[in-house]
Design an enzyme around this catalytic site. Sequence first.
Site, short mmCIF file in Angstrom:
data_model
loop_
_atom_site.label_atom_id
_atom_site.label_comp_id
_atom_site.label_asym_id
_atom_site.label_seq_id
_atom_site.Cartn_x
_atom_site.Cartn_y
_atom_site.Cartn_z
N ASP A 6 0.72 -1.38 -0.05
CA ASP A 6 0.00 -0.07 -0.09
C ASP A 6 0.77 1.37 0.07
O ASP A 6 1.97 1.13 0.45
CB ASP A 6 -0.95 -0.13 1.23
CG ASP A 6 -0.16 0.15 2.63
OD1 ASP A 6 0.98 -0.82 2.65
OD2 ASP A 6 -0.43 0.64 3.65
N GLU A 64 -0.01 -1.20 5.82
CA GLU A 64 1.14 -0.87 6.73
C GLU A 64 0.92 0.92 7.13
O GLU A 64 1.24 1.08 8.04
CB GLU A 64 2.43 -1.21 6.21
CG GLU A 64 3.53 -1.09 7.13
CD GLU A 64 4.28 0.36 7.01
OE1 GLU A 64 5.16 0.63 7.77
OE2 GLU A 64 3.76 1.32 6.26
ZN LIG Z 1 6.79 1.87 4.07
#
Ligand SMILES: [Zn+2]
Length: 444
Positions: A79, A143
């Site tokens: 992401d 994340e």
């Molecule tokens: Zn990163």
Amino acid sequence: MSESAVLHLQRAIQCKTISYKDRSLMDFSEFEKFIENIRSDYPTIFTSGQIERFVGYSLLIKLPGKTDLPPIGLMGHFDVVPVREENWIEPPFSGIIRDGYVYGRGTLDMKGHVISMLEAVEALLSEGFEFERDVYLMLGHNEETGSILPDSGAVAIRDHLKQQGVFFSMVVDEGGALIDGKSLGIDGTVALIGVGEKGYLDIELSATQSGGHASMPPKKSAMAQVFEAATKLERDKFPANFNDATNAMFDALIPFMKQPLKLLFSYKDFFKPILLKVMTDKPDTAAVLRTTCVATMASGSFAPNVLAQKATVVCNVRIIPGESIESVRNRVQNMVGSEIEVKLHNGTEPTDISPSDIREFEIIQETTQEHYPHFKAIAPYLMVAATDSRVYHGMSKGVYRISPFEISKEDMKTVHADNERVLIENFLKGIEFFKSFIRKASQS
Ligand SMILES: [Zn+2]
């Protein structure tokens, strides 16, 4: 291979895998597209590995080894953070090549890293290389919004592995850094490997009053009360000290230092007052020596002529190893007094510090030295930012944050900013780095 590797990176960048805390804003078809891309670009990995998906899009790929030695874990996330398109010289999700660079959101953080890792594993498997240890690829899809949220892909994968009784020999994730050694009396570049992370905490300070019209104010408004409290916290800083991570860093760097710093750091306990004074003068070195606390948000009444019934200031705190959420809370409450209500949000404790005197760390050091012989020194350090790898502390002999690439200071500034880009030459070197690293780490 190099041309196809660049093409695979471009394809990865073209997926708009943007993370939002508000999950309803996330376009999961783009995440699906990313997974489909890597499935077709890395056929050997996907046919020889055992693939599992968590929270929809986070991937765990287990590549079985020949023995039951503790496995290695290679982490990454696909992401990215949102973009503001105006200032980009190329569209942020184009993956366009310009002046030897691939441009696009995620080229550095961290699809470039992920793709170079996948290229390396695919190449090793295609060459018939056999792992002695199991190799796990752990690829998270959320994340950038932190491992604190309940649907964190990294946490789901970790919980699953924990249940299976997996204990790693080492886990490797993003986060190494390159610094100019000059301020440490070292001629040349120093590569830093993250061995631990600070904790994270948001603290809400609030004061309540009866409110009323601003034409007849009380002696001190609720706003002024919380501002005073926040100012006090910024002024009377948390105590600075050396910790296990900074000690390990200095120990590794002393042999490369020139006088007089070599002498000062060799007797750092004796010269501690001077060293701490100098190092806490600069924000970047201060941050690895103490818990930091900074006011970031404030709110009061809903109109300029109305007194706030409740005034709040939010402070963001990064906790140094050795301290804890509890010890921070106690100190803050003592400092601001009982008039101010202290509420804690989003807390994670600092991690423990992974050892830098074990073979696993040496393998990272050796591989870095081999591929980047011009680096003057390679040392452990404390990361002040958070990565998903924090969830593996306690489940691995060591958890390390590295960068497979040599990234210039200038390019580093494009992370989470405009015109993020990776130099193709560096990206290709990163693949070679990972090939050597994985070969070594999965054998010995
Ligand atoms: Zn990163």
